[in-house]
Design an enzyme around this catalytic site. Sequence first.
Site, mmCIF file in Angstrom:
data_model
loop_
_atom_site.group_PDB
_atom_site.id
_atom_site.type_symbol
_atom_site.label_atom_id
_atom_site.label_comp_id
_atom_site.label_asym_id
_atom_site.label_seq_id
_atom_site.Cartn_x
_atom_site.Cartn_y
_atom_site.Cartn_z
ATOM 1 N N ASP A 43 -122.378 42.917 33.158
ATOM 2 C CA ASP A 43 -121.715 41.784 32.518
ATOM 3 C C ASP A 43 -122.700 41.121 31.560
ATOM 4 O OD1 ASP A 43 -119.466 42.419 33.944
ATOM 5 O OD2 ASP A 43 -119.744 40.865 35.465
ATOM 6 N N LYS A 65 -120.945 49.232 36.749
ATOM 7 C CA LYS A 65 -119.578 48.834 36.418
ATOM 8 C C LYS A 65 -119.552 48.289 34.998
ATOM 9 C CE LYS A 65 -117.453 44.953 37.914
ATOM 10 N NZ LYS A 65 -116.692 44.357 36.795
ATOM 11 N N ASP A 92 -113.904 48.954 35.028
ATOM 12 C CA ASP A 92 -113.085 47.920 35.677
ATOM 13 C C ASP A 92 -112.018 47.426 34.708
ATOM 14 O OD1 ASP A 92 -112.192 46.078 37.503
ATOM 15 O OD2 ASP A 92 -113.930 44.752 37.341
ATOM 16 N N LYS A 94 -108.702 46.752 35.407
ATOM 17 C CA LYS A 94 -107.677 45.863 35.991
ATOM 18 C C LYS A 94 -106.347 46.030 35.240
ATOM 19 C CE LYS A 94 -110.804 42.446 37.983
ATOM 20 N NZ LYS A 94 -112.105 42.699 37.323
ATOM 21 N N ILE A 98 -96.274 48.176 31.948
ATOM 22 C CA ILE A 98 -95.109 48.979 32.313
ATOM 23 C C ILE A 98 -95.586 50.374 32.715
ATOM 24 C CG2 ILE A 98 -93.569 47.662 30.807
ATOM 25 C CD1 ILE A 98 -93.627 50.101 28.883
ATOM 26 N N ASN A 100 -94.932 53.459 31.976
ATOM 27 C CA ASN A 100 -95.285 54.452 30.960
ATOM 28 C C ASN A 100 -96.659 54.162 30.358
ATOM 29 O OD1 ASN A 100 -94.503 56.673 29.079
ATOM 30 N ND2 ASN A 100 -94.700 55.015 27.570
ATOM 31 N N THR A 101 -96.930 52.893 30.122
ATOM 32 C CA THR A 101 -98.224 52.525 29.529
ATOM 33 C C THR A 101 -99.351 52.718 30.537
ATOM 34 O OG1 THR A 101 -97.087 50.968 28.098
ATOM 35 C CG2 THR A 101 -99.453 50.665 28.337
ATOM 36 N N THR A 147 -111.805 37.782 43.841
ATOM 37 C CA THR A 147 -112.706 37.064 44.746
ATOM 38 C C THR A 147 -113.027 35.649 44.262
ATOM 39 O OG1 THR A 147 -114.474 38.308 43.651
ATOM 40 C CG2 THR A 147 -113.799 39.051 45.826
ATOM 41 N N ARG A 208 -123.103 37.853 47.431
ATOM 42 C CA ARG A 208 -124.202 36.948 47.111
ATOM 43 C C ARG A 208 -125.296 37.066 48.166
ATOM 44 N NH1 ARG A 208 -122.228 37.178 42.971
ATOM 45 N NH2 ARG A 208 -121.484 35.550 41.570
HETATM 46 O O1 C5P Z 1 -121.550 38.066 38.744
HETATM 47 P P1 C5P Z 1 -120.706 38.512 39.892
HETATM 48 O O2 C5P Z 1 -121.481 39.292 40.938
HETATM 49 O O3 C5P Z 1 -119.883 37.415 40.496
HETATM 50 O O4 C5P Z 1 -119.683 39.555 39.233
HETATM 51 C C1 C5P Z 1 -118.668 40.218 39.939
HETATM 52 C C2 C5P Z 1 -118.056 41.263 39.086
HETATM 53 O O5 C5P Z 1 -116.997 41.875 39.820
HETATM 54 C C3 C5P Z 1 -117.449 40.756 37.785
HETATM 55 O O6 C5P Z 1 -117.652 41.759 36.802
HETATM 56 C C4 C5P Z 1 -115.982 40.602 38.094
HETATM 57 O O7 C5P Z 1 -115.175 40.814 36.957
HETATM 58 C C5 C5P Z 1 -115.757 41.712 39.121
HETATM 59 N N1 C5P Z 1 -114.673 41.512 40.068
HETATM 60 C C6 C5P Z 1 -114.600 40.422 40.896
HETATM 61 N N2 C5P Z 1 -113.555 40.273 41.776
HETATM 62 C C7 C5P Z 1 -112.601 41.198 41.831
HETATM 63 C C8 C5P Z 1 -112.661 42.322 40.999
HETATM 64 C C9 C5P Z 1 -113.735 42.449 40.132
HETATM 65 O O8 C5P Z 1 -115.495 39.577 40.878
HETATM 66 N N3 C5P Z 1 -111.632 41.090 42.716
#
Ligand code: C5P
Length: 261
Positions: A43, A65, A92, A94, A98, A100-101, A147, A208
């Site tokens: 990120d 990721k 990632d 997400k 629809i 088809n897409t 999350t 964390r």
């Molecule tokens: O910086 P941090 O560890 O919070 O980043 C978490 C990563 O996981 C981010 O890229 C976020 O988009 C992704 N993510 C998430 N929760 C989800 C799915 C993906 O935090 N349910």
Amino acid sequence: MLPAAPLETSPTATPDYRPDTAVGQRTMLAPRDAKDRLIVGLDVPDTRTAQTMIDRLGDSVSFYKIGMQLLFAGGLDLIPGLLVDGKRVFLDMKLLDIDNTIANGVHSIDNLDVTFTTIHAYPKAMRAAVAARGDTGPGLLAVTVLTSMDDSDLTEAGYSASAVDMVTARARDATAAGMDGIVCSAVEAARVRAIVGPDMVIVTPGIRPAGAAAGDQKRVVTPGDAIKAGADYLVVARPVVTAVEPAVAARAIVAEIEAAL
Ligand code: C5P
């Protein structure tokens, strides 16, 4: 993802950065070792910063990721180099669209040789993705409840279920749709494992290390506790990519994973 074809037998053989899928794509979704269980979220704002981070992390990280921020800043260009270096990639996306897409999107992602991509856990979307993926496409992970959301965020969004109830319901839907894994908080990992069984992959963001800032994440768990709760893979971005010494931070997380296994 197509099985790697021998170069001498086909002029359109797959490039040599493609992983060997001879053992079957589904087998490839398991972690290769403890280090592989840490997926570092790149990120960061651009590919130059991302490449510098990858270089600094070196062999401390084997799985990356690429998500929204880097994706829209040229992040796809990094994938071949990561694969050549033996790294795995989680794209990632997400996805939610629809049927088809979704199907056409999964076909396009198939060509990128990533290990995982994500679909929001809506039954129709998941079924469309699974049908498009076939036996050899990317591992499909169901995003249950972000999350960064808690019960009050779900209420605000118009849902009456709690986060844990919605995660478990969506884990059931993902299993029925034939998805390969679940993205949830490690807070729910043990319940999800009881629903999905041993073969589906559980991927947990919201990780964390003790003392790290939660930021916008609400359902947070330490690396060791996430592994003990049954998570296969931990997604960690800011605690690694904003660390003064990212490789030291990554190695500390891997050590915590190893201790918890
Ligand atoms: O910086 P941090 O560890 O919070 O980043 C978490 C990563 O996981 C981010 O890229 C976020 O988009 C992704 N993510 C998430 N929760 C989800 C799915 C993906 O935090 N349910």
